[in-house]
Scaffold this motif. Structure first.
Motif, PDB file in Angstrom:
ATOM      1  N   ILE A 130       0.826  -1.204   0.000  1.00  0.00           N
ATOM      2  CA  ILE A 130       0.000   0.000   0.000  1.00  0.00           C
ATOM      3  C   ILE A 130       0.864   1.258   0.000  1.00  0.00           C
ATOM      4  O   ILE A 130       0.528   2.265  -0.641  1.00  0.00           O
ATOM      5  CB  ILE A 130      -0.973  -0.006   1.198  1.00  0.00           C
ATOM      6  N   CYS A 131       1.998   1.222   0.679  1.00  0.00           N
ATOM      7  CA  CYS A 131       2.902   2.370   0.647  1.00  0.00           C
ATOM      8  C   CYS A 131       3.483   2.561  -0.759  1.00  0.00           C
ATOM      9  O   CYS A 131       3.589   3.700  -1.251  1.00  0.00           O
ATOM     10  CB  CYS A 131       4.019   2.202   1.669  1.00  0.00           C
ATOM     11  N   SER A 132       3.844   1.465  -1.414  1.00  0.00           N
ATOM     12  CA  SER A 132       4.332   1.573  -2.786  1.00  0.00           C
ATOM     13  C   SER A 132       3.251   2.167  -3.689  1.00  0.00           C
ATOM     14  O   SER A 132       3.528   2.994  -4.564  1.00  0.00           O
ATOM     15  CB  SER A 132       4.757   0.197  -3.312  1.00  0.00           C
ATOM     16  N   MET A 141       7.133   7.633  -7.516  1.00  0.00           N
ATOM     17  CA  MET A 141       7.769   6.536  -8.241  1.00  0.00           C
ATOM     18  C   MET A 141       6.760   5.897  -9.180  1.00  0.00           C
ATOM     19  O   MET A 141       5.542   6.085  -9.041  1.00  0.00           O
ATOM     20  CB  MET A 141       8.356   5.486  -7.290  1.00  0.00           C
ATOM     21  N   GLY A 142       7.264   5.167 -10.141  1.00  0.00           N
ATOM     22  CA  GLY A 142       6.419   4.425 -11.064  1.00  0.00           C
ATOM     23  C   GLY A 142       7.006   3.051 -11.298  1.00  0.00           C
ATOM     24  O   GLY A 142       8.166   2.786 -10.963  1.00  0.00           O
ATOM     25  N   GLY A 144       6.377   1.175 -14.452  1.00  0.00           N
ATOM     26  CA  GLY A 144       6.215   0.760 -15.841  1.00  0.00           C
ATOM     27  C   GLY A 144       4.777   0.563 -16.222  1.00  0.00           C
ATOM     28  O   GLY A 144       4.412   0.675 -17.391  1.00  0.00           O
ATOM     29  N   LYS A 145       3.936   0.240 -15.254  1.00  0.00           N
ATOM     30  CA  LYS A 145       2.497   0.135 -15.471  1.00  0.00           C
ATOM     31  C   LYS A 145       1.799   0.409 -14.146  1.00  0.00           C
ATOM     32  O   LYS A 145       2.430   0.372 -13.076  1.00  0.00           O
ATOM     33  CB  LYS A 145       2.104  -1.246 -15.997  1.00  0.00           C
ATOM     34  N   TYR A 146       0.512   0.709 -14.189  1.00  0.00           N
ATOM     35  CA  TYR A 146      -0.240   1.026 -12.975  1.00  0.00           C
ATOM     36  C   TYR A 146      -0.410  -0.217 -12.111  1.00  0.00           C
ATOM     37  O   TYR A 146      -0.781  -1.285 -12.599  1.00  0.00           O
ATOM     38  CB  TYR A 146      -1.611   1.585 -13.348  1.00  0.00           C
ATOM     39  N   MET A 147      -0.119  -0.078 -10.820  1.00  0.00           N
ATOM     40  CA  MET A 147      -0.332  -1.139  -9.842  1.00  0.00           C
ATOM     41  C   MET A 147      -1.480  -0.723  -8.934  1.00  0.00           C
ATOM     42  O   MET A 147      -1.467   0.396  -8.403  1.00  0.00           O
ATOM     43  CB  MET A 147       0.930  -1.364  -9.000  1.00  0.00           C
ATOM     44  N   ASN A 148      -2.457  -1.597  -8.733  1.00  0.00           N
ATOM     45  CA  ASN A 148      -3.615  -1.202  -7.930  1.00  0.00           C
ATOM     46  C   ASN A 148      -3.385  -1.392  -6.437  1.00  0.00           C
ATOM     47  O   ASN A 148      -2.379  -1.954  -6.012  1.00  0.00           O
ATOM     48  CB  ASN A 148      -4.894  -1.913  -8.397  1.00  0.00           C
ATOM     49  N   PHE A 162      10.737  -8.314  -7.322  1.00  0.00           N
ATOM     50  CA  PHE A 162      10.371  -6.902  -7.203  1.00  0.00           C
ATOM     51  C   PHE A 162      10.932  -6.320  -5.905  1.00  0.00           C
ATOM     52  O   PHE A 162      11.501  -5.223  -5.892  1.00  0.00           O
ATOM     53  CB  PHE A 162       8.855  -6.702  -7.234  1.00  0.00           C
ATOM     54  N   SER A 163      10.774  -7.048  -4.800  1.00  0.00           N
ATOM     55  CA  SER A 163      11.277  -6.531  -3.523  1.00  0.00           C
ATOM     56  C   SER A 163      12.794  -6.375  -3.564  1.00  0.00           C
ATOM     57  O   SER A 163      13.349  -5.468  -2.932  1.00  0.00           O
ATOM     58  CB  SER A 163      10.854  -7.442  -2.367  1.00  0.00           C
ATOM     59  N   LEU A 164      13.480  -7.234  -4.322  1.00  0.00           N
ATOM     60  CA  LEU A 164      14.927  -7.119  -4.462  1.00  0.00           C
ATOM     61  C   LEU A 164      15.296  -5.807  -5.143  1.00  0.00           C
ATOM     62  O   LEU A 164      16.167  -5.064  -4.670  1.00  0.00           O
ATOM     63  CB  LEU A 164      15.463  -8.309  -5.264  1.00  0.00           C
ATOM     64  N   VAL A 165      14.619  -5.501  -6.240  1.00  0.00           N
ATOM     65  CA  VAL A 165      14.883  -4.249  -6.955  1.00  0.00           C
ATOM     66  C   VAL A 165      14.567  -3.051  -6.065  1.00  0.00           C
ATOM     67  O   VAL A 165      15.309  -2.061  -6.024  1.00  0.00           O
ATOM     68  CB  VAL A 165      14.066  -4.199  -8.272  1.00  0.00           C
ATOM     69  N   LEU A 166      13.446  -3.143  -5.332  1.00  0.00           N
ATOM     70  CA  LEU A 166      13.038  -2.047  -4.458  1.00  0.00           C
ATOM     71  C   LEU A 166      14.084  -1.800  -3.367  1.00  0.00           C
ATOM     72  O   LEU A 166      14.480  -0.654  -3.112  1.00  0.00           O
ATOM     73  CB  LEU A 166      11.681  -2.362  -3.827  1.00  0.00           C
TER      74      LEU A 166
END
Length: 350
Positions: A130-132, A141-142, A144-148, A162-166
């Protein structure tokens, strides 16, 4: 104390590999009156670590499961019945919070007191779906596409890659330009009727006293959605306070393979060394962990304070199918490229 409120931190404990980084933050904090360790583990080495910390620091208080039953997440609920002191503010912190913004306690306590109508308040959390989402819709931040806005989002919450990149993106900020982290601040953000991961939450004991601290079933669903809805209350994010949370279960293996926890540990060792109080606590933590490792065999052989529940026998076919699913998921994840588009400087970094 903070403005005539006792300040009681609590952690459902837990794992010493993570909590080594929590103790210096919390034990050194003058605003915190007590640190309740909810002993929710049957690992004798973890319990020994908590006992060593409690023996050294009067602020550390071990709290045993009220029913004398430990069963993972399912046995956490009963601890909340002990959090009803009407003069207290409680701060529940996950055992794997691995970084906190300077002056975090002063900031979140001020926000808590200034917003009494909210049932729960939380800082913004790196690695919290939810924070992301909030950073996405506020233009920080973005992806590449919308995340709900789903607390169990299939990417923002579940995907280890994804968490690794974050985390790598955030660690770069910490190591290279900490001031840029402040550009993630987004101000006061109300949230209602939407579940969120409760990695770091604050509540008034007087609010929990109205329902006797009786938290039913899934504590996260109950506290973030059910109870505030029943009470006609909202929850709030303090968007100008920031922490980092290590991992959800589905992310952990990938983050461990990439040594993300150790990277936070290296950063914190440098940061703690700048503060004599934190440095002293961190040094003692390391001494305790080394001693436990040397005597691990003997400690493990000791009787556990809790009865050991029998392990449920799994269905072999289901187990094999889950392993197959996991292999497929890992293959897909490792071949999927996730990006964090950083808009905090008015430009995009990938």
């Amino acid at each position: 104390m903070y403005k005539n409120h006792k300040v009681i931190c609590c952690t459902a404990a837990g794992r010493r590999r993570y909590m080594q980084y929590l103790f210096p933050y919390i034990v050194s904090e003058e605003l915190v009156d007590r640190y309740d360790i909810w002993v929710n583990t049957t690992d004798n080495c973890d319990i020994e670590f908590f006992q060593m910390m409690a023996a050294k620091y009067p602020k550390v208080n071990l709290v045993w499961q009220p029913d004398n039953i430990v069963n993972g997440i399912a046995s956490i609920n009963k601890f909340y019945t002990l959090c009803q002191d009407e003069d207290a503010i409680y701060i529940k912190i996950d055992d794997d919070v691995v970084w906190m913004e300077p002056d975090i306690f002063k900031k979140v306590l001020a926000f808590r007191v200034d917003n009494p109508d909210a049932l729960l308040v939380s800082p913004m959390v790196v690695n919290n779906a939810i924070c992301s989402y909030l950073w996405q819709v506020t233009g920080k931040m973005g992806f590449g596409k919308y995340m709900n806005a789903l607390s169990n989002h299939r990417i923002l919450w579940k995907r280890g890659e994804f968490s690794l990149v974050l985390h790598q993106w955030f660690l770069d900020k910490l190591n290279n330009d900490y001031d840029s982290c402040r550009k993630l601040h987004i101000g006061r953000r109300p949230i209602a009727c939407n579940r969120f991961s409760i990695n770091f939450i604050l509540w008034f004991g007087r609010d929990f006293a109205t329902f006797k601290g009786e938290v039913l079933d899934d504590d996260e669903e109950f506290l973030s959605v059910i109870k505030p809805t029943q009470m006609g209350r909202i929850n709030l994010f303090d968007g100008d306070s920031l922490i980092s949370h290590f991992a959800f279960r589905s992310q952990r293996e990938i983050l461990d393979d990439a040594n993300i926890l150790e990277q936070y540990g290296d950063f914190l060792a440098i940061e703690f060394a700048k503060d004599p109080a934190k440095a002293g606590i961190f040094s003692y933590v390391k001494t305790c962990l080394d001693d436990i490792e040397k005597h691990k065999t003997e400690i493990t052989a000791l009787p556990c304070p809790y009865p050991i529940l029998p392990q449920k026998k799994g269905n072999i076919a289901k187990t094999l199918f889950k392993k197959y699913q996991k292999r497929i998921r890992r293959f897909v994840e490792r071949n999927t490229v996730y990006t964090i588009n950083d808009y905090t400087n008015g430009s995009i970094t990938k």
